[in-house]
Design a protein around this motif. Structure first.
Motif, PDB file in Angstrom:
ATOM      1  N   VAL A   1     -65.376  61.516 -46.969  1.00 14.26           N
ATOM      2  CA  VAL A   1     -64.876  62.881 -46.736  1.00 14.26           C
ATOM      3  C   VAL A   1     -64.280  62.947 -45.327  1.00 14.26           C
ATOM      4  CG1 VAL A   1     -65.517  65.327 -46.523  1.00 14.26           C
ATOM      5  CG2 VAL A   1     -66.541  63.940 -48.324  1.00 14.26           C
TER       6      VAL A   1
ATOM      7  N   TYR B   1     -60.374  63.687 -44.026  1.00 15.27           N
ATOM      8  CA  TYR B   1     -60.123  64.748 -43.044  1.00 15.27           C
ATOM      9  C   TYR B   1     -59.289  64.195 -41.880  1.00 15.27           C
ATOM     10  CZ  TYR B   1     -60.878  68.181 -39.361  1.00 15.27           C
ATOM     11  OH  TYR B   1     -60.681  69.101 -38.357  1.00 15.27           O
TER      12      TYR B   1
ATOM     13  N   GLU C   1     -55.731  63.676 -42.896  1.00 13.32           N
ATOM     14  CA  GLU C   1     -54.955  64.915 -43.075  1.00 13.32           C
ATOM     15  C   GLU C   1     -54.716  65.638 -41.762  1.00 13.32           C
ATOM     16  OE1 GLU C   1     -57.074  67.202 -46.001  1.00 13.32           O
ATOM     17  OE2 GLU C   1     -56.669  65.732 -47.580  1.00 13.32           O
TER      18      GLU C   1
ATOM     19  N   GLU D   1     -62.865  58.839 -62.949  1.00  9.14           N
ATOM     20  CA  GLU D   1     -63.784  59.645 -62.119  1.00  9.14           C
ATOM     21  C   GLU D   1     -63.287  61.093 -62.059  1.00  9.14           C
ATOM     22  OE1 GLU D   1     -66.247  58.051 -59.435  1.00  9.14           O
ATOM     23  OE2 GLU D   1     -66.232  56.488 -60.960  1.00  9.14           O
TER      24      GLU D   1
ATOM     25  N   ILE E   1     -61.900  62.664 -58.793  1.00  4.79           N
ATOM     26  CA  ILE E   1     -60.639  62.023 -58.410  1.00  4.79           C
ATOM     27  C   ILE E   1     -59.530  62.557 -59.321  1.00  4.79           C
ATOM     28  CG2 ILE E   1     -59.395  59.823 -58.292  1.00  4.79           C
ATOM     29  CD1 ILE E   1     -62.014  58.496 -57.406  1.00  4.79           C
TER      30      ILE E   1
ATOM     31  N   GLN F   1     -58.521  66.112 -58.283  1.00  6.21           N
ATOM     32  CA  GLN F   1     -57.671  66.104 -57.084  1.00  6.21           C
ATOM     33  C   GLN F   1     -56.262  65.621 -57.437  1.00  6.21           C
ATOM     34  OE1 GLN F   1     -59.657  65.015 -53.124  1.00  6.21           O
ATOM     35  NE2 GLN F   1     -61.052  64.117 -54.619  1.00  6.21           N
TER      36      GLN F   1
ATOM     37  N   PRO G   1     -57.267  71.512 -43.811  1.00  7.57           N
ATOM     38  CA  PRO G   1     -58.024  70.256 -43.870  1.00  7.57           C
ATOM     39  C   PRO G   1     -59.533  70.426 -43.720  1.00  7.57           C
ATOM     40  CG  PRO G   1     -56.084  69.954 -42.512  1.00  7.57           C
ATOM     41  CD  PRO G   1     -56.146  71.413 -42.833  1.00  7.57           C
ATOM     42  N   TYR G   2     -59.991  71.367 -42.874  1.00  6.77           N
ATOM     43  CA  TYR G   2     -61.429  71.522 -42.697  1.00  6.77           C
ATOM     44  C   TYR G   2     -62.064  72.120 -43.948  1.00  6.77           C
ATOM     45  CZ  TYR G   2     -66.025  72.395 -40.836  1.00  6.77           C
ATOM     46  OH  TYR G   2     -67.390  72.396 -40.665  1.00  6.77           O
TER      47      TYR G   2
ATOM     48  N   ARG H   1     -60.903  71.802 -46.902  1.00  7.70           N
ATOM     49  CA  ARG H   1     -60.855  70.739 -47.899  1.00  7.70           C
ATOM     50  C   ARG H   1     -62.031  69.794 -47.719  1.00  7.70           C
ATOM     51  NH1 ARG H   1     -55.564  69.997 -49.995  1.00  7.70           N
ATOM     52  NH2 ARG H   1     -55.655  67.734 -50.035  1.00  7.70           N
ATOM     53  N   ALA H   2     -62.342  69.480 -46.462  1.00 12.48           N
ATOM     54  CA  ALA H   2     -63.465  68.582 -46.177  1.00 12.48           C
ATOM     55  C   ALA H   2     -64.768  69.208 -46.661  1.00 12.48           C
ATOM     56  CB  ALA H   2     -63.536  68.263 -44.683  1.00 12.48           C
TER      57      ALA H   2
ATOM     58  N   ARG I   1     -64.892  68.984 -50.435  1.00 14.40           N
ATOM     59  CA  ARG I   1     -65.209  67.626 -50.887  1.00 14.40           C
ATOM     60  C   ARG I   1     -66.671  67.297 -50.630  1.00 14.40           C
ATOM     61  NH1 ARG I   1     -59.681  65.801 -48.416  1.00 14.40           N
ATOM     62  NH2 ARG I   1     -58.402  65.678 -50.293  1.00 14.40           N
ATOM     63  N   PHE I   2     -67.193  67.747 -49.516  1.00 13.70           N
ATOM     64  CA  PHE I   2     -68.598  67.498 -49.183  1.00 13.70           C
ATOM     65  C   PHE I   2     -69.509  68.105 -50.246  1.00 13.70           C
ATOM     66  CE2 PHE I   2     -72.280  66.772 -46.599  1.00 13.70           C
ATOM     67  CZ  PHE I   2     -73.127  67.830 -46.882  1.00 13.70           C
ATOM     68  N   TRP I   3     -69.261  69.365 -50.599  1.00 12.53           N
ATOM     69  CA  TRP I   3     -70.123  70.033 -51.564  1.00 12.53           C
ATOM     70  C   TRP I   3     -69.941  69.499 -52.980  1.00 12.53           C
ATOM     71  CZ3 TRP I   3     -74.424  72.081 -50.302  1.00 12.53           C
ATOM     72  CH2 TRP I   3     -74.594  72.582 -49.002  1.00 12.53           C
TER      73      TRP I   3
ATOM     74  N   ASP J   1     -69.288  66.413 -53.591  1.00  8.09           N
ATOM     75  CA  ASP J   1     -70.034  65.160 -53.504  1.00  8.09           C
ATOM     76  C   ASP J   1     -71.533  65.425 -53.630  1.00  8.09           C
ATOM     77  OD1 ASP J   1     -71.451  63.248 -51.078  1.00  8.09           O
ATOM     78  OD2 ASP J   1     -70.284  62.218 -52.613  1.00  8.09           O
ATOM     79  N   TYR J   2     -72.018  66.499 -52.999  1.00  2.00           N
ATOM     80  CA  TYR J   2     -73.428  66.888 -53.094  1.00  2.00           C
ATOM     81  C   TYR J   2     -73.800  67.161 -54.551  1.00  2.00           C
ATOM     82  CZ  TYR J   2     -77.717  69.614 -52.391  1.00  2.00           C
ATOM     83  OH  TYR J   2     -79.010  70.075 -52.455  1.00  2.00           O
TER      84      TYR J   2
ATOM     85  N   ASP K   1     -72.294  66.044 -57.212  1.00  2.00           N
ATOM     86  CA  ASP K   1     -72.262  64.762 -57.912  1.00  2.00           C
ATOM     87  C   ASP K   1     -73.550  63.981 -57.727  1.00  2.00           C
ATOM     88  OD1 ASP K   1     -69.011  63.093 -58.158  1.00  2.00           O
ATOM     89  OD2 ASP K   1     -70.061  64.529 -59.436  1.00  2.00           O
ATOM     90  N   LYS K   2     -74.052  63.981 -56.511  1.00  2.00           N
ATOM     91  CA  LYS K   2     -75.219  63.157 -56.199  1.00  2.00           C
ATOM     92  C   LYS K   2     -76.507  63.781 -56.710  1.00  2.00           C
ATOM     93  CE  LYS K   2     -73.921  60.663 -52.006  1.00  2.00           C
ATOM     94  NZ  LYS K   2     -73.030  61.067 -50.906  1.00  2.00           N
TER      95      LYS K   2
ATOM     96  N   MET L   1     -79.969  75.413 -52.778  1.00  2.00           N
ATOM     97  CA  MET L   1     -79.137  74.957 -51.666  1.00  2.00           C
ATOM     98  C   MET L   1     -77.699  75.415 -51.909  1.00  2.00           C
ATOM     99  SD  MET L   1     -79.122  73.126 -48.869  1.00  2.00           S
ATOM    100  CE  MET L   1     -80.369  71.849 -48.845  1.00  2.00           C
TER     101      MET L   1
END
Lengths: 218, 247
Positions: free
Chosen positions: A70, A74, A77, B94, B97, B100, B117-118, B120-121, B124-126, B128-129, B131-132, B162
């Motif tokens: 991730v 970032y 971008e 996937e 993927i 996106q 971008p922030y 988006r980050a 993607r983080f959440w 991923d969370y 997914d895991k 959470m």
């Protein structure tokens, strides 16, 4: 450009931190590196990554980002020079797929195979070997993973290959061998010998000592 | 041009030429999109939602996972799993993927990822969370019983809480608009009845704000049409339990 504050919370023996560092260096981003003691995590790390409490964490102008892949997206971008991910959408999808495979499957399955107890070891080793065969076959078919331009996949592969080599040596196993996976080895050898990646790699003996103590403690 | 010749020219030359060009243009502009999927898969649902959000016409191909098609094995030789999005013959594997990819290729309509971008980050983080944590912990809820199941329930609810915390008072995870994290999580709603019934608990009681978010998502056609009926999923889970000898 306004003053940018970039901090990277990391740990010297983490390959995921190294991947992020290389990305920052390729982009020419000035950053402050903060070494974390994972046995005694700083209040800052716990504040900026309360969910996973892990490194790497990138802090950009006070805003934290966690999870190495991730973070790399970032970085790509935000600082647009020297793109790390392909521009073409399909190639970018392939790069994301292989980067995840390299980071999640290749490294972790090998680490698991070296760490687990005797009766689980054979199965783990088989799984690690299967993952390597997948990489080998993809390289045989296409000559590259992901896109045709050098970027995230190559950075991740070079770093992970280095880590895997050390782990294998310390554990005394040889799942990833030049004989069994000649195409994979050749590809790794030919990967751009960019100083940026080589400079980020910790010395082999120091890393080996670390893994010896990690494997030994089981 | 002579008046009498014009209609002839039109008939014999211009019209066929124009038709031919128009037809060729249509051919090269038409995208061929195929989705290899399995109806109860939350990962497949994510891609269905994304395609529906963008209004993309595609061919849905149901896979029998006990008897995988040669097409699936060819398009995803690495994991041999669904979903696989095939765009003009090229596979994207996937679910996150693929989502996106869909967002980037069909970028002129209904953006799924934010543009900053922030943001988006964070998205993607959440994702991923989710997914895991969600699939694995949810699976443990219906696969176990007794003490083990109590632990699994605690873990699963913990992850939902959470996410509920991250949602806060926003309409959707990204704010005002339905987006990436919503797409990543909402498919699991189709499994809620199965989790609740197998585990004897109520997700609504534990996470009321999250359920309110679910209802908002289900008002969207793209979501309502992409998720199977919860009872159908529960029947499927019962079959799986029988097959694996879990009572």
């Amino acid at each position: 450009m306004a003053h940018e504050e970039v901090k990277l919370f990391g740990m010297w023996s983490s390959p995921f931190v190294r991947i992020v560092e290389v990305a920052l260096k390729i982009k020419g981003v000035q950053y402050e590196y903060i070494e974390e003691d994972l046995q005694n995590k700083s209040s800052q790390l716990l504040k900026y990554n309360p969910i996973h409490k892990k490194v790497p964490v990138l802090l950009h102008n006070g805003k934290p980002i966690a999870e190495s892949l991730v973070i790399v997206e970032y970085i790509d971008e935000t600082w647009k020079d020297n793109p790390i991910l392909p521009q073409d959408s399909f190639e970018r999808a392939q790069a994301r797929f292989w980067a995840k495979f390299i980071v999640v499957k290749w490294l972790l399955s090998l680490w698991k195979a070296c760490r687990c107890v005797e009766n689980e070891r054979e199965k783990a080793m088989e799984e690690a070997s299967e993952n390597l065969k997948i990489l080998e076959n993809e390289l045989k078919d296409k000559g590259f993973l992901g896109g045709e331009t050098i970027g995230l996949v190559e950075i991740a592969a070079k770093i992970i290959a280095y880590w895997v080599g050390v782990i294998q040596e310390v554990a005394g196993v040889e799942i990833m061998s030049r004989q069994k996976f000649p195409v994979l080895f050749k590809w790794i050898d030919e990967l751009f010998s960019c100083n940026v990646v080589n400079e980020s790699l910790p010395p082999k003996d120091k890393l080996a000592a670390r893994f010896r103590s990690l494997l030994g403690s089981r | 041009m002579d008046n009498s010749l014009t209609p002839l020219v039109l008939k014999r030359l211009l019209v066929p030429t124009l038709l031919h060009l128009g037809f060729r243009k249509t051919l090269t502009m038409a995208d061929e999109v195929v989705l290899l999927d399995f109806w109860p898969s939350p990962f497949g649902m994510r891609v269905r939602i994304a395609l529906a959000e963008k209004g993309i016409k595609y061919e849905y191909k149901e896979e029998d996972l006990r008897n995988k098609s040669p097409l699936l094995l060819k398009m995803n030789p690495v994991h041999k799993q669904i979903p696989v999005l095939i765009h003009n013959g090229k596979p994207v594997n996937e679910s996150l993927i693929a989502v996106q990819y869909i967002d980037e290729v069909w970028k002129d309509k209904s953006p799924i990822l934010p543009s900053d971008p922030y943001q988006r980050a964070l998205a993607r983080f959440w994702a991923d969370y989710i997914d895991k944590k969600i699939y694995v912990s949810g699976k443990k809820v219906w696969q176990t019983k007794g003490e083990e199941q109590e632990e699994a329930k605690k873990e699963f609810i913990g992850h939902l809480k959470m996410l509920e915390g991250e949602l806060g008072d926003k309409a959707f995870f990204g704010g005002e608009c339905f987006g990436f994290v919503d797409v990543a999580l909402v498919p699991f709603y189709s499994w809620f009845y199965a989790y609740e019934t197998c585990g004897s608990f109520s997700i609504e009681a534990e996470c009321p704000k999250l359920m309110a978010w679910v209802k908002r998502c289900m008002q969207r056609d793209s979501v309502a049409k992409s998720l199977p009926d919860q009872h159908k999923v529960y029947d499927f889970v019962l079959q799986l339990k029988k097959k694996f000898g879990i009572e």
